[in-house]
Scaffold this motif. Structure first.
Motif, mmCIF file in Angstrom:
data_model
loop_
_atom_site.group_PDB
_atom_site.id
_atom_site.type_symbol
_atom_site.label_atom_id
_atom_site.label_comp_id
_atom_site.label_asym_id
_atom_site.label_seq_id
_atom_site.Cartn_x
_atom_site.Cartn_y
_atom_site.Cartn_z
ATOM 1 N N LEU A 253 12.010 9.870 13.527
ATOM 2 C CA LEU A 253 11.234 10.150 12.323
ATOM 3 C C LEU A 253 11.479 11.574 11.820
ATOM 4 C CD1 LEU A 253 7.796 8.520 13.292
ATOM 5 C CD2 LEU A 253 9.568 7.555 11.819
ATOM 6 N N GLU A 254 11.697 12.488 12.744
ATOM 7 C CA GLU A 254 11.845 13.906 12.390
ATOM 8 C C GLU A 254 13.220 14.246 11.830
ATOM 9 O OE1 GLU A 254 8.871 15.737 15.840
ATOM 10 O OE2 GLU A 254 11.037 15.593 16.164
ATOM 11 N N ASP A 255 14.248 13.529 12.326
ATOM 12 C CA ASP A 255 15.629 13.905 12.021
ATOM 13 C C ASP A 255 16.125 13.163 10.780
ATOM 14 O OD1 ASP A 255 18.401 14.386 11.995
ATOM 15 O OD2 ASP A 255 18.444 14.591 14.175
ATOM 16 N N ASN A 256 16.470 13.908 9.737
ATOM 17 C CA ASN A 256 16.955 13.284 8.510
ATOM 18 C C ASN A 256 18.301 12.590 8.691
ATOM 19 O OD1 ASN A 256 14.746 14.056 6.981
ATOM 20 N ND2 ASN A 256 15.653 16.033 6.424
ATOM 21 N N GLY A 257 18.936 12.846 9.798
ATOM 22 C CA GLY A 257 20.219 12.194 10.064
ATOM 23 C C GLY A 257 20.112 10.983 10.965
ATOM 24 N N VAL B 239 0.903 6.441 20.061
ATOM 25 C CA VAL B 239 1.379 5.690 18.891
ATOM 26 C C VAL B 239 0.437 5.911 17.716
ATOM 27 C CG1 VAL B 239 1.748 3.389 17.919
ATOM 28 C CG2 VAL B 239 2.601 3.900 20.201
ATOM 29 N N ASP B 240 -0.852 5.816 17.988
ATOM 30 C CA ASP B 240 -1.865 6.017 16.944
ATOM 31 C C ASP B 240 -1.751 7.422 16.345
ATOM 32 O OD1 ASP B 240 -4.279 5.128 15.521
ATOM 33 O OD2 ASP B 240 -5.304 6.650 16.696
ATOM 34 N N GLU B 241 -1.553 8.431 17.199
ATOM 35 C CA GLU B 241 -1.416 9.806 16.716
ATOM 36 C C GLU B 241 -0.174 9.974 15.843
ATOM 37 O OE1 GLU B 241 -1.343 12.157 20.240
ATOM 38 O OE2 GLU B 241 -3.435 11.723 20.776
ATOM 39 N N ILE B 242 0.931 9.372 16.261
ATOM 40 C CA ILE B 242 2.170 9.468 15.489
ATOM 41 C C ILE B 242 1.988 8.815 14.118
ATOM 42 C CG2 ILE B 242 4.565 8.661 15.359
ATOM 43 C CD1 ILE B 242 4.685 8.972 18.427
ATOM 44 N N CYS B 243 1.347 7.657 14.097
ATOM 45 C CA CYS B 243 1.116 6.962 12.828
ATOM 46 C C CYS B 243 0.264 7.813 11.883
ATOM 47 C CB CYS B 243 0.455 5.602 13.076
ATOM 48 S SG CYS B 243 1.561 4.347 13.736
ATOM 49 N N LYS B 244 -0.757 8.428 12.422
ATOM 50 C CA LYS B 244 -1.616 9.278 11.590
ATOM 51 C C LYS B 244 -0.848 10.498 11.083
ATOM 52 C CE LYS B 244 -6.270 8.123 13.250
ATOM 53 N NZ LYS B 244 -5.950 6.834 13.862
ATOM 54 N N VAL C 59 0.824 -1.209 0.000
ATOM 55 C CA VAL C 59 0.000 0.000 0.000
ATOM 56 C C VAL C 59 0.860 1.262 0.000
ATOM 57 C CG1 VAL C 59 -1.593 1.388 1.392
ATOM 58 C CG2 VAL C 59 -2.050 -1.047 1.040
ATOM 59 N N THR C 60 1.885 1.280 0.836
ATOM 60 C CA THR C 60 2.675 2.502 1.022
ATOM 61 C C THR C 60 3.837 2.621 0.045
ATOM 62 O OG1 THR C 60 4.140 1.456 2.641
ATOM 63 C CG2 THR C 60 2.122 2.515 3.483
ATOM 64 N N GLY C 61 4.283 1.501 -0.496
ATOM 65 C CA GLY C 61 5.465 1.527 -1.349
ATOM 66 C C GLY C 61 6.752 1.693 -0.564
ATOM 67 N N ARG C 62 6.663 1.593 0.755
ATOM 68 C CA ARG C 62 7.851 1.695 1.610
ATOM 69 C C ARG C 62 8.289 0.303 2.069
ATOM 70 N NH1 ARG C 62 4.555 5.468 5.341
ATOM 71 N NH2 ARG C 62 3.811 7.000 3.794
ATOM 72 N N THR C 63 9.497 0.231 2.559
ATOM 73 C CA THR C 63 10.092 -1.077 2.865
ATOM 74 C C THR C 63 10.132 -1.393 4.357
ATOM 75 O OG1 THR C 63 11.491 -0.873 0.914
ATOM 76 C CG2 THR C 63 12.143 -2.498 2.554
ATOM 77 N N ASP C 64 10.536 -0.417 5.168
ATOM 78 C CA ASP C 64 10.809 -0.691 6.575
ATOM 79 C C ASP C 64 9.532 -0.760 7.422
ATOM 80 O OD1 ASP C 64 13.432 -0.760 5.928
ATOM 81 O OD2 ASP C 64 13.988 1.110 6.923
ATOM 82 N N VAL C 65 9.648 -1.496 8.524
ATOM 83 C CA VAL C 65 8.573 -1.591 9.511
ATOM 84 C C VAL C 65 9.188 -1.359 10.887
ATOM 85 C CG1 VAL C 65 6.903 -3.126 10.631
ATOM 86 C CG2 VAL C 65 7.166 -3.176 8.142
ATOM 87 N N ILE C 66 8.541 -0.540 11.703
ATOM 88 C CA ILE C 66 8.983 -0.332 13.083
ATOM 89 C C ILE C 66 8.277 -1.332 13.983
ATOM 90 C CG2 ILE C 66 8.826 1.217 15.078
ATOM 91 C CD1 ILE C 66 9.431 3.543 13.256
#
Length: 425
Positions: A191-195, A226-231, A128-135
């Motif tokens: 999630l916020e930090d590109n580094g 967790v739900d809020e972050i996911c949304k 669905v997302t086209g992304r690879t990783d899962v937390i």
């Protein structure tokens, strides 16, 4: 009738067997909350098939429906072909479970086990997302196949994969370090930090109460966050309710008290009600982008499980059933908390929620000793946690007060035999 030679299992069965080592007898009969071995010894079952027998053994209502169906020559195996019993289950699950909870999910039959539903959830999230990783989260357990193992925390089980387990990131579960650390602030910073080295994931997967990981119960505020972050980040939330669901924590879905609606839900174990292999994956209708046959499984059309699962749902038509679980949960908690106070040498801490509870023992090996002693005295329960530090109670949801008390008495006798005399006022 001659008794079974225990050497048969040693001679012919793989060394991978485990539960039979902790419960070294040959069982021959089971009913309700009791099991009997070939010697006729009776055992109180506080194990419930590791959560696969929430309604106990050989429930009369389910048994009658199943025997009637078998005798009528109803089809057993049908892949994903349409059958009367599949239609009955789909309709009843929607009417009895989903609609009253204002949940709108498509139902997928991925294969008959817990790891099958987890694998399908991970695959769908990535598709669905086209992304690879899962937390995933520390001490989580999601199954024994490669995808499920990749999001499982237990080092010994992960090692069994034999290959590197990639495309997952492990984050700290609620209270993994201590109560003062906000583990989700830590997660969101990644999630916020590109580094940070963490790519935006397709999904997060978690158990609201970690079964194999030590009966760790997440706080409702943590689950909501967790739900809020996911949304916020457009990440799919997968709740693995294979063990914690179907009433084990007090409500049909373990996430209900948090007031959240996960994108994907995994169910198995007690879903069939009778211990028959059966699993489903629930997901939002807009996520249903599968091509026909893109995910399948030979035994996903197991009609005997449709029969007993539909019969099991009759319990949930009566509000008193759920109230009864909560009442029993309170009794079990009172007993366990009282045990830690009465026997301080346990160095015990109550953990869990509903009828998915236990005592974490600080002394290494003690939980295993309590479980072994209880088995010798006629009670079946297992341990969990990274070091088997928790002895856990999983009585059937419909156990009566007499059965609970019998179990309590054996557990206390076992504890008393292993530690010094209780503290008295």
């Amino acid at each position: 009738m001659s008794k079974t030679d225990m050497n048969i299992f040693e001679k012919y069965e793989s060394e991978v067997r485990s539960y039979c080592r902790g419960f070294p007898t040959v069982f021959s009969k089971a009913k309700g909350y009791k099991m009997w071995d070939e010697d006729g010894k009776e055992y109180i079952d506080f194990f419930s098939g590791a959560g696969a027998l929430n309604y106990g053994h050989n429930d009369d209502h389910m048994q009658d429906k199943l025997v009637e169906y078998i005798k009528s020559d109803g089809p057993t195996h049908t892949l994903d072909m349409a059958t009367t019993e599949k239609a009955n289950f789909l309709t009843k699950f929607n009417d009895v479970i989903l609609k009253p909870r204002d949940l709108d999910y498509k139902i997928m039959f991925p294969g008959p086990t817990g790891t099958n539903t987890v694998e399908s959830a991970l695959k769908l999230a990535r598709k669905v997302t086209g992304r690879t990783d899962v937390i995933s989260f520390t001490n989580g357990f999601h199954g024994m196949t490669i995808g499920s193992l990749s999001v499982t925390g237990n080092a010994m089980k992960r090692k069994g994969a034999g290959i590197p387990l990639n495309n997952t990131v492990t984050m700290p579960y609620d209270n993994f370090v201590d109560e003062s650390m906000d583990t989700l602030e830590y997660l969101e910073r990644f999630l916020e930090d590109n580094g940070s080295g963490v790519d935006l994931p397709a999904a997060m997967i978690l158990e609201t109460v970690q079964g194999e990981g030590g009966i760790n119960a997440a706080r409702m505020e943590w689950l909501k966050k967790v739900d809020e972050i996911c949304k916020k980040w457009d990440i799919l939330l997968i709740i693995d309710d294979v063990q914690a669901g179907v009433g084990r924590t007090g409500t049909f879905f373990s996430f209900e008290p948090a007031g959240i609606k996960p994108d994907i839900v995994c169910l198995s174990k007690s879903l069939s009600g009778y211990g028959l292999p059966f699993a489903i994956t629930l997901f939002r209708p807009d996520l249903d982008i599968w091509a026909p046959g893109e995910h399948n499984g030979t035994f996903r059309g197991f009609n005997h499980a449709f029969i007993t699962a539909s019969a099991a749902l009759d319990y949930w038509k009566d509000e008193q059933f759920e109230k009864g679980i909560k009442q029993k949960s309170a009794k079990v908690k009172d007993f366990l908390v009282g045990l830690t106070e009465k026997y301080p040498e346990l160095q015990g801490t109550f953990c869990g929620r509903g009828l998915m509870v236990g005592i974490e023992c600080a002394k290494e090996g003690l939980a295993d000793e309590v479980a072994a002693e209880a088995f010798n005295r006629g009670l079946i329960m297992e341990t969990s946690g990274p070091k088997s530090e928790v002895f856990k109670l999983f009585p059937p949801l419909n156990i009566d007060d007499e059965g609970l008390q019998k179990g309590f008495d054996i557990i206390e006798e076992s504890v008393k035999a292993l530690v010094s005399e209780p503290v008295t006022n």
